[in-house]
Design a protein around this motif. Structure first.
Motif, short mmCIF file in Angstrom:
data_model
loop_
_atom_site.label_atom_id
_atom_site.label_comp_id
_atom_site.label_asym_id
_atom_site.label_seq_id
_atom_site.Cartn_x
_atom_site.Cartn_y
_atom_site.Cartn_z
N SER A 36 -0.07 4.08 -9.50
CA SER A 36 0.93 4.96 -8.92
C SER A 36 0.75 5.02 -7.42
O SER A 36 -0.37 4.88 -6.91
CB SER A 36 0.82 6.37 -9.51
OG SER A 36 1.64 7.29 -8.80
N ILE A 37 1.84 5.22 -6.69
CA ILE A 37 1.72 5.52 -5.27
C ILE A 37 1.10 6.89 -5.11
O ILE A 37 1.05 7.68 -6.06
CB ILE A 37 3.09 5.46 -4.56
CG1 ILE A 37 4.04 6.55 -5.10
CG2 ILE A 37 3.71 4.08 -4.67
CD1 ILE A 37 5.31 6.73 -4.28
N LEU A 38 0.61 7.20 -3.92
CA LEU A 38 0.00 8.50 -3.61
C LEU A 38 -0.98 8.93 -4.69
O LEU A 38 -0.89 10.03 -5.25
CB LEU A 38 1.10 9.55 -3.43
CG LEU A 38 2.09 9.27 -2.30
CD1 LEU A 38 3.34 10.15 -2.44
CD2 LEU A 38 1.44 9.51 -0.94
N PRO A 39 -1.96 8.09 -5.01
CA PRO A 39 -2.85 8.34 -6.15
C PRO A 39 -3.74 9.56 -6.02
O PRO A 39 -4.29 10.02 -7.03
CB PRO A 39 -3.69 7.06 -6.22
CG PRO A 39 -3.63 6.49 -4.85
CD PRO A 39 -2.28 6.83 -4.32
N GLY A 57 0.82 -1.20 0.00
CA GLY A 57 0.00 0.00 0.00
C GLY A 57 0.85 1.25 0.00
O GLY A 57 1.59 1.50 0.95
N GLY A 58 0.77 2.03 -1.08
CA GLY A 58 1.59 3.22 -1.21
C GLY A 58 0.83 4.52 -1.07
O GLY A 58 1.13 5.50 -1.75
N GLY A 59 -0.16 4.53 -0.17
CA GLY A 59 -0.88 5.77 0.11
C GLY A 59 -0.08 6.63 1.08
O GLY A 59 1.14 6.51 1.19
N TYR A 60 -0.79 7.51 1.81
CA TYR A 60 -0.13 8.40 2.76
C TYR A 60 0.74 7.62 3.74
O TYR A 60 1.95 7.85 3.85
CB TYR A 60 -1.18 9.15 3.60
CG TYR A 60 -1.93 10.24 2.92
CD1 TYR A 60 -1.60 11.58 3.15
CD2 TYR A 60 -3.01 9.97 2.09
CE1 TYR A 60 -2.31 12.60 2.55
CE2 TYR A 60 -3.73 10.99 1.49
CZ TYR A 60 -3.38 12.31 1.72
OH TYR A 60 -4.08 13.32 1.13
N ALA A 108 1.10 14.88 2.88
CA ALA A 108 1.88 13.63 2.94
C ALA A 108 3.29 14.02 3.36
O ALA A 108 3.96 14.80 2.68
CB ALA A 108 1.89 12.92 1.60
N PHE A 109 3.74 13.46 4.49
CA PHE A 109 5.08 13.80 5.01
C PHE A 109 6.12 12.87 4.40
O PHE A 109 6.82 12.14 5.08
CB PHE A 109 5.06 13.72 6.54
CG PHE A 109 4.28 14.83 7.18
CD1 PHE A 109 4.90 15.99 7.58
CD2 PHE A 109 2.91 14.72 7.34
CE1 PHE A 109 4.17 17.03 8.16
CE2 PHE A 109 2.16 15.74 7.91
CZ PHE A 109 2.79 16.90 8.32
N THR A 110 6.19 12.95 3.09
CA THR A 110 7.16 12.18 2.31
C THR A 110 8.38 13.05 2.07
O THR A 110 8.50 14.15 2.60
CB THR A 110 6.51 11.77 0.97
OG1 THR A 110 5.87 12.93 0.39
CG2 THR A 110 5.47 10.68 1.17
N ASP A 111 9.32 12.57 1.25
CA ASP A 111 10.46 13.38 0.82
C ASP A 111 10.33 13.62 -0.68
O ASP A 111 10.51 12.68 -1.45
CB ASP A 111 11.78 12.65 1.11
CG ASP A 111 12.09 12.57 2.59
OD1 ASP A 111 11.61 13.42 3.36
OD2 ASP A 111 12.81 11.64 2.98
N PRO A 112 10.02 14.84 -1.10
CA PRO A 112 9.67 15.99 -0.28
C PRO A 112 8.22 15.91 0.22
O PRO A 112 7.46 15.04 -0.21
CB PRO A 112 9.84 17.16 -1.24
CG PRO A 112 9.46 16.58 -2.57
CD PRO A 112 9.98 15.18 -2.56
N GLU A 113 7.87 16.83 1.12
CA GLU A 113 6.50 16.89 1.60
C GLU A 113 5.56 17.33 0.47
O GLU A 113 5.94 18.11 -0.40
CB GLU A 113 6.38 17.89 2.76
CG GLU A 113 7.04 17.44 4.04
CD GLU A 113 6.84 18.44 5.17
OE1 GLU A 113 6.10 19.43 4.98
OE2 GLU A 113 7.41 18.23 6.24
#
Length: 468
Positions: free
Chosen positions: A211-214, A184-187, A353-358
């Motif tokens: 795609s992730i983060l759809p 699962g590639g959501g938030y 989404a606190f990913t890199d980058p946000e």
């Protein structure tokens, strides 16, 4: 079990003490109501204890670890960098989570909210039982606010255990896994995948969608996927997770991509495919409260159910499962009970989404605005043109404003990059206030600051860019 013979009378009872429940209880008390809050597990709910807050702590730790490993661009070189993950977990649990949960409990007591420890079960629309392992007490109430949140979904072939874990287990690992599979590639999945990649794990994400983060736009997601590639994170899109088999020292995960079955070995597999509402063990059917086929409670614009004295907020209602959504709805429901003329308005509801980058969004995308019949323009300014971003060596990303062509009214925005979660707040206020691009452009922004990117983007929307 000892059962109380007589019902204790309550004015307003709140079920659940997460970011929806505790905020509802405090606001109701501020409105003059006599309030009790029921919590069966931990004050602060999932968000403060095993969700939003501890995940951000691990994300922060990962960033510090990466900075220690390589800050040579700043002329800083460190040797013998060591990660003490046990100490990381101790800091997360004892300094971050414990501080906040104790703080919330203190706020409840300060506002004279009675805390009832136990599990709530409705008898009817005006009475409920609060049960512990040894006793049960019946309470009658005038109004109830249900804020019981949600729990991770367990999928077929992936029964939770020692090596097959949900997000809660993912936050409590005793060590950084050498290999981690995230289903699962959501938030949640993308955030924790990034955190563990930064901490040194070899990560594979299995995402069922293309795609992730759809829910984010493609140019935003590309920044995240490019960053994942730099950290050797493998992303398998259009992947069907089929089975996880625990071994003595790890787990074997089988999945299918384009008709081809594959197997990957890992230390852990973390399943983050979504959450289900906690409405199935409350006795709500005894109250007559209506729910949809997903178990979500139907509510009006004040959070009121079809049973006029019972309200529902947060993850158990339709819409995004966001802590700040729950807190917002909590205030509306508590004030509605007090007779205030209030109503829910989601037009400036941010998501991050606190990913890199946000990644952060608020309001409408250009496509959504056009679907609503609005004639809009999209203005995009890169962080690479911002002095503060350059000084942070964090120039990837952009601010995009969606404005109407006729009057320049701001209707939406997307921010990707360092501190996107903070930058989005000003834009949310602008949308909530009905501001136009000129209002932002004419507001003096401190220099040098990341906030200046919003001003530069507004000037771009006006056709008068200085720095573009």
């Amino acid at each position: 079990m000892v059962v109380g013979d007589f019902a204790i009378e309550l004015d307003t009872v709140v079920i659940g003490s997460g970011p929806g429940g505790y905020v509802a209880a405090i606001r109701a008390a501020q409105m003059g109501q006599k309030v009790a809050i029921v919590e069966k597990e931990y004050i602060g709910g999932v968000c403060l204890n095993v969700g939003c807050i501890p995940s951000k702590a691990l994300i922060s730790a990962g960033h510090h670890y990466q900075d220690a490993l390589d800050s040579s661009v700043f002329g800083v070189t460190a040797e013998n960098v060591v990660l003490d993950f046990a100490k990381t977990q101790e800091w997360k649990n004892n300094k971050v989570v414990a501080t906040l949960t104790k703080g919330v409990e203190g706020l409840l007591k300060k506002n004279k909210v009675e805390i009832l420890r136990g599990e709530a079960y409705f008898n009817d629309e005006h009475t409920l039982r609060v049960m512990t392992e040894v006793a049960a007490q019946t309470y009658s109430f005038k109004n109830a606010i249900v804020a019981t949140g949600s729990r991770p979904i367990e999928i077929k072939g992936f029964k939770f255990g020692k090596r097959v874990i949900d997000s809660t287990g993912g936050l409590a690992l005793p060590e950084v896994p050498k290999k981690l599979v995230v289903v699962g590639g959501g938030y949640i999945g993308s955030e924790l995948a990034g955190a563990y990649a930064n901490l040194g794990a070899e990560v594979t994400i299995l995402e069922f969608a293309p795609s992730i983060l759809p829910t984010f736009e493609k140019d935003m997601v590309k920044l995240v996927t490019d960053n994942f590639k730099k950290k050797n994170v493998t992303i398998e899109n259009n992947a069907m997770a089929k089975e996880a088999v625990e071994t003595e020292n790890g787990v074997s995960v089988t999945y299918e991509v384009k008709g081809e079955e594959k197997t990957i070995e890992a230390d852990y597999v973390m399943v983050t495919v979504g959450r289900r509402p906690n409405t199935d063990e409350l006795g709500l059917e005894s109250t007559g409260v209506e729910m949809n086929e997903r178990g979500l409670v139907k509510v009006d614009a004040q959070g009121r159910t079809n049973v006029k004295n019972i309200y529902a907020i947060g993850d158990i209602t339709p819409g995004a499962a966001l802590a700040h959504k729950a807190s917002y709805e909590a205030k509306i429901a508590a004030e509605a009970i007090s007779g205030k003329k209030v109503a829910i308005d989601y037009r400036a509801m941010p998501a991050v989404a606190f990913t890199d980058p946000e990644l952060a969004v608020v309001g409408l995308t250009a496509a959504e605005a056009k679907e609503k019949g609005l004639d809009v323009k999209s203005s995009k300014f890169p962080l690479a043109g911002n002095g503060r971003a350059l000084s942070l060596n964090a120039t990837e990303g952009f601010v995009r404003l969606i404005t109407t062509k006729d009057e320049g009214v701001l209707v939406g925005a997307q921010v990707a990059g360092v501190s996107a979660s903070d930058i989005i707040a000003e834009i949310g206020l602008a949308i909530e206030s009905g501001m136009v691009a000129e209002d932002i452009a004419s507001t003096i922004h401190a220099h040098p600051s990341l906030a200046e990117v919003t001003m530069d983007t507004a000037e771009l929307a006006l056709g008068l860019p200085i720095h573009a």
